[in-house]
Write a protein that holds these residues in place. Structure first.
Motif, PDB file in Angstrom:
ATOM      1  N   GLU A 172      30.419  25.463  70.258  1.00  0.00           N
ATOM      2  CA  GLU A 172      28.816  25.419  70.485  1.00  0.00           C
ATOM      3  C   GLU A 172      28.377  25.451  68.975  1.00  0.00           C
ATOM      4  OE1 GLU A 172      24.747  24.967  70.617  1.00  0.00           O
ATOM      5  OE2 GLU A 172      25.549  26.899  70.052  1.00  0.00           O
ATOM      6  N   GLY A 173      27.524  24.518  68.579  1.00  0.00           N
ATOM      7  CA  GLY A 173      27.149  24.156  67.336  1.00  0.00           C
ATOM      8  C   GLY A 173      25.626  24.158  66.723  1.00  0.00           C
ATOM      9  N   CYS A 174      24.731  24.634  67.906  1.00  0.00           N
ATOM     10  CA  CYS A 174      23.377  24.326  67.838  1.00  0.00           C
ATOM     11  C   CYS A 174      22.936  25.659  67.143  1.00  0.00           C
ATOM     12  CB  CYS A 174      22.697  24.015  68.935  1.00  0.00           C
ATOM     13  SG  CYS A 174      20.970  23.792  68.992  1.00  0.00           S
ATOM     14  N   LEU A 175      23.352  26.872  68.009  1.00  0.00           N
ATOM     15  CA  LEU A 175      22.801  28.163  67.565  1.00  0.00           C
ATOM     16  C   LEU A 175      22.741  28.537  66.307  1.00  0.00           C
ATOM     17  CD1 LEU A 175      23.211  30.336  70.738  1.00  0.00           C
ATOM     18  CD2 LEU A 175      21.368  28.749  70.366  1.00  0.00           C
ATOM     19  N   LEU A 176      24.139  28.253  65.527  1.00  0.00           N
ATOM     20  CA  LEU A 176      24.177  28.668  64.228  1.00  0.00           C
ATOM     21  C   LEU A 176      23.140  27.741  63.364  1.00  0.00           C
ATOM     22  CD1 LEU A 176      27.999  28.791  63.695  1.00  0.00           C
ATOM     23  CD2 LEU A 176      26.571  30.616  63.710  1.00  0.00           C
ATOM     24  N   GLN A 177      23.031  26.509  63.365  1.00  0.00           N
ATOM     25  CA  GLN A 177      22.028  25.983  62.890  1.00  0.00           C
ATOM     26  C   GLN A 177      20.613  26.276  63.073  1.00  0.00           C
ATOM     27  OE1 GLN A 177      23.107  21.539  62.134  1.00  0.00           O
ATOM     28  NE2 GLN A 177      24.126  22.008  64.260  1.00  0.00           N
ATOM     29  N   LEU A 178      20.470  26.527  64.199  1.00  0.00           N
ATOM     30  CA  LEU A 178      18.884  26.833  64.657  1.00  0.00           C
ATOM     31  C   LEU A 178      18.125  28.000  64.454  1.00  0.00           C
ATOM     32  CD1 LEU A 178      16.509  24.898  65.961  1.00  0.00           C
ATOM     33  CD2 LEU A 178      17.469  25.827  68.378  1.00  0.00           C
ATOM     34  N   LEU A 179      19.118  29.072  64.610  1.00  0.00           N
ATOM     35  CA  LEU A 179      18.437  30.447  64.862  1.00  0.00           C
ATOM     36  C   LEU A 179      18.774  30.974  63.530  1.00  0.00           C
ATOM     37  CD1 LEU A 179      19.236  31.390  68.266  1.00  0.00           C
ATOM     38  CD2 LEU A 179      17.451  30.225  67.656  1.00  0.00           C
ATOM     39  N   ALA A 180      17.883  31.672  62.766  1.00  0.00           N
ATOM     40  CA  ALA A 180      18.276  32.403  61.579  1.00  0.00           C
ATOM     41  C   ALA A 180      18.986  33.729  62.094  1.00  0.00           C
ATOM     42  CB  ALA A 180      16.701  32.908  60.991  1.00  0.00           C
ATOM     43  N   ASN A 181      19.980  34.195  61.147  1.00  0.00           N
ATOM     44  CA  ASN A 181      20.861  35.365  61.356  1.00  0.00           C
ATOM     45  C   ASN A 181      21.637  35.281  62.561  1.00  0.00           C
ATOM     46  OD1 ASN A 181      19.380  36.734  59.223  1.00  0.00           O
ATOM     47  ND2 ASN A 181      17.561  37.453  60.467  1.00  0.00           N
ATOM     48  N   SER A 182      21.929  34.229  63.129  1.00  0.00           N
ATOM     49  CA  SER A 182      22.924  34.060  64.028  1.00  0.00           C
ATOM     50  C   SER A 182      24.163  34.204  63.773  1.00  0.00           C
ATOM     51  CB  SER A 182      22.724  32.398  64.690  1.00  0.00           C
ATOM     52  OG  SER A 182      23.475  32.534  66.012  1.00  0.00           O
ATOM     53  N   TRP A 183      24.515  33.905  62.489  1.00  0.00           N
ATOM     54  CA  TRP A 183      25.879  34.127  61.819  1.00  0.00           C
ATOM     55  C   TRP A 183      26.345  35.652  62.011  1.00  0.00           C
ATOM     56  CZ3 TRP A 183      30.282  32.759  61.484  1.00  0.00           C
ATOM     57  CH2 TRP A 183      31.293  32.814  60.118  1.00  0.00           C
ATOM     58  N   LYS A 184      25.472  36.589  61.897  1.00  0.00           N
ATOM     59  CA  LYS A 184      25.879  37.866  61.812  1.00  0.00           C
ATOM     60  C   LYS A 184      26.452  38.377  63.150  1.00  0.00           C
ATOM     61  CE  LYS A 184      21.395  39.642  63.122  1.00  0.00           C
ATOM     62  NZ  LYS A 184      21.687  40.206  64.461  1.00  0.00           N
ATOM     63  N   ASP A 185      26.116  37.684  64.372  1.00  0.00           N
ATOM     64  CA  ASP A 185      26.611  37.673  65.793  1.00  0.00           C
ATOM     65  C   ASP A 185      27.982  37.036  66.039  1.00  0.00           C
ATOM     66  OD1 ASP A 185      24.254  39.310  66.458  1.00  0.00           O
ATOM     67  OD2 ASP A 185      23.076  37.594  66.560  1.00  0.00           O
ATOM     68  N   HIS A 186      28.619  36.323  65.038  1.00  0.00           N
ATOM     69  CA  HIS A 186      29.660  35.494  65.403  1.00  0.00           C
ATOM     70  C   HIS A 186      30.993  36.182  65.009  1.00  0.00           C
ATOM     71  CE1 HIS A 186      32.430  31.872  65.259  1.00  0.00           C
ATOM     72  NE2 HIS A 186      31.378  31.179  65.640  1.00  0.00           N
ATOM     73  N   PRO A 187      32.087  36.081  65.868  1.00  0.00           N
ATOM     74  CA  PRO A 187      33.107  36.601  65.818  1.00  0.00           C
ATOM     75  C   PRO A 187      34.011  36.342  64.576  1.00  0.00           C
ATOM     76  CG  PRO A 187      33.160  36.226  68.288  1.00  0.00           C
ATOM     77  CD  PRO A 187      32.148  35.416  67.216  1.00  0.00           C
ATOM     78  N   PHE A 188      33.628  35.285  63.833  1.00  0.00           N
ATOM     79  CA  PHE A 188      34.407  34.836  62.694  1.00  0.00           C
ATOM     80  C   PHE A 188      33.803  35.550  61.424  1.00  0.00           C
ATOM     81  CE2 PHE A 188      36.994  30.959  64.027  1.00  0.00           C
ATOM     82  CZ  PHE A 188      37.750  31.796  65.234  1.00  0.00           C
ATOM     83  N   HIS A 189      32.593  36.184  61.681  1.00  0.00           N
ATOM     84  CA  HIS A 189      31.766  36.876  60.584  1.00  0.00           C
ATOM     85  C   HIS A 189      32.831  37.916  59.986  1.00  0.00           C
ATOM     86  CE1 HIS A 189      29.262  39.427  58.478  1.00  0.00           C
ATOM     87  NE2 HIS A 189      28.402  38.496  58.299  1.00  0.00           N
ATOM     88  N   PRO A 190      33.095  38.185  58.775  1.00  0.00           N
ATOM     89  CA  PRO A 190      34.218  39.221  58.197  1.00  0.00           C
ATOM     90  C   PRO A 190      33.961  40.587  58.848  1.00  0.00           C
ATOM     91  CG  PRO A 190      32.801  38.309  56.416  1.00  0.00           C
ATOM     92  CD  PRO A 190      32.412  37.439  57.639  1.00  0.00           C
TER      93      PRO A 190
END
Length: 509
Positions: A172-190
């Motif tokens: 799913e690619g929309c939330l990473l683009q649309l929502l600020a700070n969504s990356w911190k909630d991703h399993p591939f965040h270090p």
């Protein structure tokens, strides 16, 4: 004489030894696996030779639970399948979100009162050591969580038993683009995994590089996950795959790679399934894709952007006729976000597409209006499927030239379906046809039928609708099974198709 059609989830047209007759049975399980129809690739087939039209309502939490609390409230999937069957739908997208949280407060255009929602489960175990940014154990991206894949199989299998096809969304690619700070909630965040994976190696704080081929370590983990999904559901007939929802143009080569990867891996399996690519949307215009990228892809099916190659068409208001290069699933998700209408349903159907609805369902995730507001659209989808199963769909094609309204699906000489968005009259070109045609007017929402006097081929014929408002015209050469005359005049009053417990005389081709 007005006639209500049958309850679609219980009745469908079948061919008997005596000719065409009634099928008084519950829907059979979905058959397949699907593949583009060899002579009419606007549609799929299950190998029987029959064209299979796909339509239905999908909603965001139909695979992962989304909501307040940890874990979030469970989604009642059986009740959802009941809902789909009541509306005679046979297709869903099964949604996956990559993040562990979804802040709907950041999309006020789609929700009355947003919340920071938890999203679960996920494909990998949370073993630690150490805690991720959400305070729970870090993910181990080398260890799959059996609970996730057991749920995936259970839900796809349950849908198949109800004759519902499922597109398994892999990414799913929309939330990473649309929502600020969504990356911190991703399993591939270090900070969220124990494997040293950093999907944001260029440090832009978005993680969009996870949907590229720039990091071989990330791609290797994604391929392992895709193999596990295929191993989990690949033996089921009702499966399709979708690479990613609304991932921008930076993902093009990655999506093409994943499509080819699935096809190559499934070559070794007893069954192969269709793979789809959906519109590459982005809030950043430079990352918005074109339909050409979809048509040029190795995908079997696509969901296009609104803008057609020919500017006289528009997938939202005047869909272009499908030419069969791909099976097209027109999705309100990519046109409105949340929206759609009855006109769009019938226009899409008669232009050779397979329309599907991004359904707020119970408004638990997104939605600003009462859920029942969408019932006319849901009912119309079910009626298009009912009609698609009562014609020889494999022999039909969109023919703008045969109807003055330009919305016509036809098997010339045998069957014609036309849509009149404004009601009134339509002129059909029957010059190449001969013989007599039965004439039936169908209410696009209620599904009731008004039968008119027959007409004949050999010339252009102008036919006038017997009631006001949008209407569907169905002409066919075969006689309709006669129903008993009503005992009282009021018995002929049309009833809605989906009334509980109603079994009426169905359409017969």
């Amino acid at each position: 004489m007005k006639r209500p059609i049958s309850t679609p989830s219980l009745l469908f047209c079948v061919v008997t030894a005596m000719g065409v007759g009634l099928g008084w049975a519950a829907p059979a399980p979905a058959t397949g696996p699907l593949k583009p129809h060899p002579t009419n690739p606007r549609y799929f087939t299950d190998g029987s030779g029959k064209a299979i039209y796909l339509t239905g309502s999908h909603t965001w939490d139909n695979l992962l639970d989304v909501g307040l609390g940890d874990p979030p409230p469970a989604f009642n999937f059986d009740a959802y399948l009941d809902f789909l069957q009541r509306h005679n739908h046979n297709f869903i997208r099964l949604w996956r979100f990559e993040e562990v949280a979804w802040d709907t407060r950041l999309t006020p255009q789609f929700v009355e009162q947003g919340a920071m929602n938890t999203v679960a489960p996920h494909p990998w175990k949370r073993t630690g050591p150490g805690n991720a940014l959400d305070g729970k154990p870090k993910f181990n991206l080398e260890k799959f969580d059996p609970a996730y894949f057991e749920r995936l199989r259970s839900r796809v299998s349950a849908a198949g038993k109800r004759r519902i096809y499922v597109s398994v969304m892999l990414f799913e690619g929309c939330l990473l683009q649309l929502l600020a700070n969504s990356w911190k909630d991703h399993p591939f965040h270090p900070a969220n995994n124990v494997n040293g994976i950093d999907g944001d190696a260029d440090g832009d704080g978005r993680g969009l590089k996870t949907h590229t081929l720039k990091d071989p370590a990330v791609t290797r983990l994604q391929e392992a996950y895709v193999r596990q999904v295929i191993d989990t559901v690949g033996d089921l007939d009702n499966v399709l795959f979708e690479i990613a929802n609304e991932s921008g143009t930076y993902s093009t080569e990655w999506q093409y790679h994943m499509i080819r990867f699935i096809k190559e891996y499934e070559k070794k399996k007893p069954k192969q399934h269709p793979v789809g690519m959906t519109v590459q949307w982005s809030p950043d215009e430079k990352h918005r894709g074109t339909n050409k990228l979809l048509f040029d892809s190795p995908a079997d099916w696509i969901s296009p952007d609104l803008n057609a190659a020919d500017s006289s068409y528009h997938y939202k208001t005047n869909p272009p006729p499908s030419d069969g290069r791909k099976v097209i699933l027109c999705d309100t998700d990519h046109g409105w976000g949340i929206g759609g209408n009855v006109d769009w349903v019938w226009k899409s159907f008669l232009r050779g597409h397979n329309p599907i609805f991004m359904d707020p369902y119970d408004n638990r995730v997104l939605g600003k209006v009462a859920p029942e507001k969408w019932d006319p659209l849901r009912q119309s989808l079910g009626h298009t499927r009912r009609l698609a199963e009562c014609v020889d769909l494999a022999a039909m094609a969109p023919r703008e030239d045969l109807a003055s309204t330009k919305y016509c699906l036809a098997q010339p000489g045998a069957a014609y379906v036309a849509y009149l968005p404004d009601g009134g009259e339509v002129t059909l070109n029957l010059s190449a046809a001969s013989g007599q045609f039965d004439v039936e007017w169908i209410h696009p929402i209620e599904g009731t039928i008004t039968r008119a006097d027959p007409t004949t081929g050999g010339d252009k014929r102008t036919l006038k609708a017997p009631f006001t408002g949008p209407v569907v015209l169905y002409l066919r050469t075969h006689k309709m099974l006669e129903a008993p005359a009503p005992a009282r005049a009021e018995d002929a009053t049309p009833r809605t198709v989906l009334s509980a417990g109603t079994l009426e005389t169905p359409w017969l081709p």
